[in-house]
Write an enzyme that holds these catalytic residues in place. Structure first.
Site, mmCIF file in Angstrom:
data_model
loop_
_atom_site.group_PDB
_atom_site.id
_atom_site.type_symbol
_atom_site.label_atom_id
_atom_site.label_comp_id
_atom_site.label_asym_id
_atom_site.label_seq_id
_atom_site.Cartn_x
_atom_site.Cartn_y
_atom_site.Cartn_z
ATOM 1 C CE LYS A 49 47.367 -10.896 149.893
ATOM 2 N NZ LYS A 49 47.226 -11.907 151.178
ATOM 3 C CD GLN A 93 45.467 -11.479 154.519
ATOM 4 O OE1 GLN A 93 45.441 -11.325 153.424
ATOM 5 N NE2 GLN A 93 46.731 -11.812 155.145
ATOM 6 C CG ASP A 116 45.950 -17.884 149.746
ATOM 7 O OD1 ASP A 116 46.785 -17.236 149.291
ATOM 8 O OD2 ASP A 116 45.235 -17.563 150.841
#
Ligand code: NDP
Length: 298
Positions: A49, A93, A116
């Protein structure tokens, strides 16, 4: 021969479309990634990422609290990031260390920094079909199906798995594309028969090669979201991954049996390399969109 729906060309196309939007902004879009403790798989995901941000000329920051960080400490880290003007998107995460209340930490992310698309407000926007950050994996799958010109409208889509991150938003997005959608889960009766009725089958359950020939209709489009590590050579050989196992000492397989999928599907996403690149692409897209909003450009 089935069509292989590789993720890389779709990711490249999404990045190409993002580039002029990024250049148009008065400052680089900023993504903060919170990675608590040490998990080898998470380290790899976070690295890719951060690399994607660098490739696109975006700012990224990795915040790495120790494994022992408490829920309160993680919430405080997220709140500090919420307050920063140079950070447009925040990603926590998963999985967080076991003692942490993950939901509290995730919900601490401000809805307008929710890279997200997990925040309840953004989930509500998804349900009602309004523009907002969307869960990256299913949003990427829709992009891929469109890229490869796979018809969705009027098709019967079966989504296997009902997680908040993949299954539920996937079902909603397919519905918005006018598919007729069935959601299956661990309590579904006649699971093989249900799955066999799918024109488009999306498997997101986290079970190695669980979906076998009796779940797949001849000619179905199969999207395999699962990422499962296989560490047993005999199992790898049975799944047609013996050579990969021998080269690396392990292999990665999805939720769908690779040999059955290749034999029956008209098109399928490979594991690895099918869905993973799409998730990263949509994370970048969400962050750019949030930056445009913060800078008054959207
Ligand atoms: P979760 O564990 O959160 O959800 C799994 C879902 O599958 C649940 O709804 C569960 O049903 C259902 N399920 C589990 N076992 C069965 C079974 N035997 N029969 C029917 N349904 C079953 O997983 P996620 O949605 O987060 O992830 C799914 C997979 O996708 C994982 O392998 C994960 O690693 C992968 N993934 C890959 C991504 C990528 O970028 N490629 C991104 C995100 C995830 P119930 O609700 O009834 O318990």
């Amino acid at each position: 021969m089935p069509q292989i729906l590789h993720g890389a060309p779709v990711q490249a196309r999404i990045f190409e479309r993002l580039q002029p939007r990024i250049q148009n902004l008065s400052r680089p879009p900023g993504l903060a990634v919170v990675l608590a403790g040490y998990d080898p798989a998470s380290e790899i995901y976070v690295r890719s990422k951060i690399k994607a941000c660098a490739d696109l000329g975006m700012f990224s920051e990795k915040v790495s609290p120790p494994e022992t960080a408490t829920t309160e400490e993680l919430v405080a880290i997220v709140e500090a990031l919420n307050a920063r003007a140079d950070i447009d998107g925040i990603l926590v995460q998963m999985p967080l260390p076991k003692h942490v209340d993950s939901r509290r930490v995730l919900e601490a992310v401000a809805a307008d920094k929710d890279a997200d698309g997990f925040h309840p407000i953004n989930v509500g926007y998804l349900v009602s079909g309004r523009s907002a950050p969307r869960s990256c994996t299913p949003a990427g799958i829709i992009e891929s199906l469109k890229h490869y010109q796979i018809p969705i409208a009027g098709k019967h889509a079966v989504v296997l798995g009902r997680s908040d991150i993949v299954g539920k938003p996937m079902a909603l997005m397919l519905l918005h594309e006018n598919a007729t959608v069935t959601i299956c889960h661990s309590r579904t009766v006649n699971l093989p028969e249900m799955c066999r009725s799918a024109d488009i089958l999306v498997a997101a359950i986290g079970r190695t090669a669980f979906v076998t020939a009796d779940y797949i209709a001849q000619g179905a489009v199969v999207v395999d979201v699962g990422i499962n590590r296989v560490t047993d050579r005999e199992q790898a050989v049975l799944l047609g991954r013996g050579a990969d196992f021998d080269a690396k000492g392990r292999t990665v397989v999805g939720d769908v049996h690779p040999i059955d999928m290749e034999r029956l599907a008209s098109a399928y996403t490979p594991v690895p390399g099918g869905v993973g690149p799409l998730t990263i692409a949509m994370l970048m897209a969400n962050t750019v969109e949030l930056a445009e909003r913060h800078l008054g450009m959207a």
